[in-house]
Design a protein around this motif. Sequence first.
Motif, PDB file in Angstrom:
ATOM      1  N   TRP A 287      54.357  46.190  59.494  1.00 33.16           N
ATOM      2  CA  TRP A 287      52.977  46.136  58.612  1.00 33.16           C
ATOM      3  C   TRP A 287      52.869  47.502  57.798  1.00 33.16           C
ATOM      4  N   PHE A 288      52.096  47.454  56.814  1.00 32.74           N
ATOM      5  CA  PHE A 288      51.955  48.696  56.113  1.00 32.74           C
ATOM      6  C   PHE A 288      50.716  48.571  55.089  1.00 32.74           C
ATOM      7  N   ASP A 289      50.021  49.646  54.844  1.00 28.11           N
ATOM      8  CA  ASP A 289      48.705  49.497  53.924  1.00 28.11           C
ATOM      9  C   ASP A 289      49.011  49.794  52.671  1.00 28.11           C
ATOM     10  N   SER A 290      48.173  49.342  51.765  1.00 25.69           N
ATOM     11  CA  SER A 290      48.558  49.261  50.353  1.00 25.69           C
ATOM     12  C   SER A 290      48.365  50.510  49.417  1.00 25.69           C
ATOM     13  N   ASP A 291      47.723  51.599  50.378  1.00 25.86           N
ATOM     14  CA  ASP A 291      47.718  52.652  49.534  1.00 25.86           C
ATOM     15  C   ASP A 291      48.292  53.916  50.215  1.00 25.86           C
ATOM     16  N   ASP A 292      49.226  53.756  51.093  1.00 27.05           N
ATOM     17  CA  ASP A 292      49.617  54.794  51.954  1.00 27.05           C
ATOM     18  C   ASP A 292      51.229  54.884  51.406  1.00 27.05           C
ATOM     19  N   LEU A 293      51.878  55.843  52.056  1.00 27.57           N
ATOM     20  CA  LEU A 293      53.296  56.224  51.701  1.00 27.57           C
ATOM     21  C   LEU A 293      54.213  56.184  52.601  1.00 27.57           C
ATOM     22  N   MET A 294      55.542  55.763  52.745  1.00 28.08           N
ATOM     23  CA  MET A 294      56.724  55.762  53.791  1.00 28.08           C
ATOM     24  C   MET A 294      57.332  56.925  53.249  1.00 28.08           C
TER      25      MET A 294
ATOM     26  N   ILE B   5      46.994  62.370  53.549  1.00 30.30           N
ATOM     27  CA  ILE B   5      47.047  62.998  52.254  1.00 30.30           C
ATOM     28  C   ILE B   5      45.915  63.659  51.990  1.00 30.30           C
ATOM     29  N   THR B   6      45.825  65.067  51.847  1.00 24.02           N
ATOM     30  CA  THR B   6      44.743  65.538  51.645  1.00 24.02           C
ATOM     31  C   THR B   6      44.645  66.228  49.954  1.00 24.02           C
ATOM     32  N   ASP B   7      45.815  66.229  49.610  1.00 21.96           N
ATOM     33  CA  ASP B   7      46.299  66.267  48.050  1.00 21.96           C
ATOM     34  C   ASP B   7      47.781  65.901  47.879  1.00 21.96           C
ATOM     35  N   LYS B   8      48.400  66.022  46.728  1.00 26.49           N
ATOM     36  CA  LYS B   8      49.551  65.776  46.455  1.00 26.49           C
ATOM     37  C   LYS B   8      50.472  66.724  47.111  1.00 26.49           C
ATOM     38  N   LYS B   9      50.295  68.022  47.513  1.00 26.10           N
ATOM     39  CA  LYS B   9      51.074  69.081  48.258  1.00 26.10           C
ATOM     40  C   LYS B   9      50.857  69.195  49.649  1.00 26.10           C
ATOM     41  N   ASN B  10      49.621  69.282  50.174  1.00 22.27           N
ATOM     42  CA  ASN B  10      49.339  69.718  51.474  1.00 22.27           C
ATOM     43  C   ASN B  10      48.842  68.518  52.152  1.00 22.27           C
TER      44      ASN B  10
ATOM     45  N   ASN C 110      41.878  58.046  71.692  1.00 24.17           N
ATOM     46  CA  ASN C 110      42.639  59.296  71.812  1.00 24.17           C
ATOM     47  C   ASN C 110      43.955  58.930  71.020  1.00 24.17           C
ATOM     48  N   LEU C 111      44.183  57.821  71.086  1.00 26.35           N
ATOM     49  CA  LEU C 111      46.066  57.131  70.649  1.00 26.35           C
ATOM     50  C   LEU C 111      45.209  56.284  69.489  1.00 26.35           C
ATOM     51  N   VAL C 112      45.712  56.171  68.368  1.00 26.66           N
ATOM     52  CA  VAL C 112      45.476  55.178  67.238  1.00 26.66           C
ATOM     53  C   VAL C 112      46.816  55.124  66.616  1.00 26.66           C
ATOM     54  N   TYR C 113      47.588  53.920  67.006  1.00 25.64           N
ATOM     55  CA  TYR C 113      48.754  53.488  66.360  1.00 25.64           C
ATOM     56  C   TYR C 113      48.594  53.431  64.966  1.00 25.64           C
ATOM     57  N   GLY C 114      47.550  52.570  64.380  1.00 26.68           N
ATOM     58  CA  GLY C 114      47.428  52.003  63.032  1.00 26.68           C
ATOM     59  C   GLY C 114      48.571  51.161  62.994  1.00 26.68           C
ATOM     60  N   THR C 115      48.260  50.286  61.820  1.00 25.92           N
ATOM     61  CA  THR C 115      49.329  49.144  61.204  1.00 25.92           C
ATOM     62  C   THR C 115      50.413  49.950  60.774  1.00 25.92           C
ATOM     63  N   ASN C 116      50.220  51.136  60.211  1.00 21.17           N
ATOM     64  CA  ASN C 116      51.503  51.837  59.434  1.00 21.17           C
ATOM     65  C   ASN C 116      52.606  52.431  60.381  1.00 21.17           C
ATOM     66  N   GLY C 117      52.165  52.675  61.541  1.00 21.08           N
ATOM     67  CA  GLY C 117      52.894  53.295  62.628  1.00 21.08           C
ATOM     68  C   GLY C 117      54.083  52.523  63.135  1.00 21.08           C
ATOM     69  N   PRO C 118      53.910  51.450  63.730  1.00 18.58           N
ATOM     70  CA  PRO C 118      55.164  50.657  64.443  1.00 18.58           C
ATOM     71  C   PRO C 118      55.910  49.804  63.857  1.00 18.58           C
TER      72      PRO C 118
ATOM     73  N   TYR D 144      55.136  58.541  57.933  1.00 17.53           N
ATOM     74  CA  TYR D 144      54.359  57.799  56.862  1.00 17.53           C
ATOM     75  C   TYR D 144      52.954  58.782  56.837  1.00 17.53           C
ATOM     76  N   LEU D 145      52.642  58.667  55.387  1.00 14.54           N
ATOM     77  CA  LEU D 145      51.148  59.405  54.971  1.00 14.54           C
ATOM     78  C   LEU D 145      50.521  58.446  54.496  1.00 14.54           C
ATOM     79  N   TYR D 146      48.829  58.841  54.741  1.00 13.75           N
ATOM     80  CA  TYR D 146      48.080  57.714  54.329  1.00 13.75           C
ATOM     81  C   TYR D 146      46.934  58.581  53.788  1.00 13.75           C
ATOM     82  N   ARG D 147      46.139  57.557  53.130  1.00 14.93           N
ATOM     83  CA  ARG D 147      44.710  58.105  52.168  1.00 14.93           C
ATOM     84  C   ARG D 147      43.683  57.675  53.309  1.00 14.93           C
ATOM     85  N   ASN D 148      42.589  58.663  53.368  1.00 17.22           N
ATOM     86  CA  ASN D 148      41.339  57.973  54.085  1.00 17.22           C
ATOM     87  C   ASN D 148      40.574  57.623  52.826  1.00 17.22           C
TER      88      ASN D 148
END
Length: 313
Positions: A94-101, A128-133, A156-164, A208-212
């Motif tokens: 599973w993956f979110d539609s605003d994030d990157l693999m 993702i805080t910006d395109k480079k950092n 303290n541990l959050v897998y999120g849908t993107n992780g597994p 993976y990289l995610y946007r908040n």
Amino acid sequence: MSSSSPLVSVIIPTYNRAHLIGETLDSVLAQTYQNWECIVVDDGSTDGTDELMADYMAKDARFQYHHRPKDRLPGGNAARNYGFEMSKGEYIQWFDSDDLMMPEKIELKINWLLDKKVDFVVCEGAEITDKKNLSYVKKWKLFETDSALLEHIKGNLVYGTNGPLFNKQYLIKTALFDEELRISQEWEFFSRLLISSPKVGIINIVLYLYRNEADGKRSKTTKFKLVNKAIAISKIVDLYSEKPINDTSKDFEVRKYLFNYIKLYIKRCLKHKLYSETSRLVKLRIKIINYSFLKDATYRFLKNQNNVFKVII
């Protein structure tokens, strides 16, 4: 299909992300592991997602596009589950539609799954805080299996849908997302999976990289969030209470934390005059005392001569 290169189903629910999902799909295209199908399930977008997906399906036949059936509840959970029902892969991402693999996300995980024979493999993610950092999310520390449930319910541990990346057969035997929940659904889902004592592989690499960002849907009120959280807590406490008492410190800590967690949400629900949810939580608190927590506390009191009853006062 080669057994050494099984099909992986990437399932992406989306809602009004036409301005972002293209980058997500490009990151799927860029995977070093190529035997995948990508199933996008639309949850009612009104922003041109249909046209964008038509372009991607014309570009690559591995992309699929479905709309959530009208007889399913709105929300990401139903979209995720529907995508699962449409999937043909042996493994599920599973993956979110605003994030990157990251390019090696699927390859590294599938190799681990095939080699170690685990139920799912998790990895680290970065915001993702910006395109480079990139800023690492410190609370997304990965824990060994015997500590994972406790750390997860503590937050303290959050897998999120993107992780597994999951073995599909494990999900079939265990459970999918609860479609009635609109808040705390990931907490409930992964708590439920961890209660089953899965075999978990850990890759301590950012894959993976995610946007908040908000997804554009209507904002949720505090009462709405509390109602859903009370339901999620009740489901997990009911499930965990069915487990036999286990004479381990981890089991004791899980029961103690759930007991105090219920107490916290009783106060919050009372503050907002949510009396039905308060009653539900009070019954759960009594259930833990009667059937698990008090028995365990009594045993430890007699064995260690420490007044562990203080934790239930």
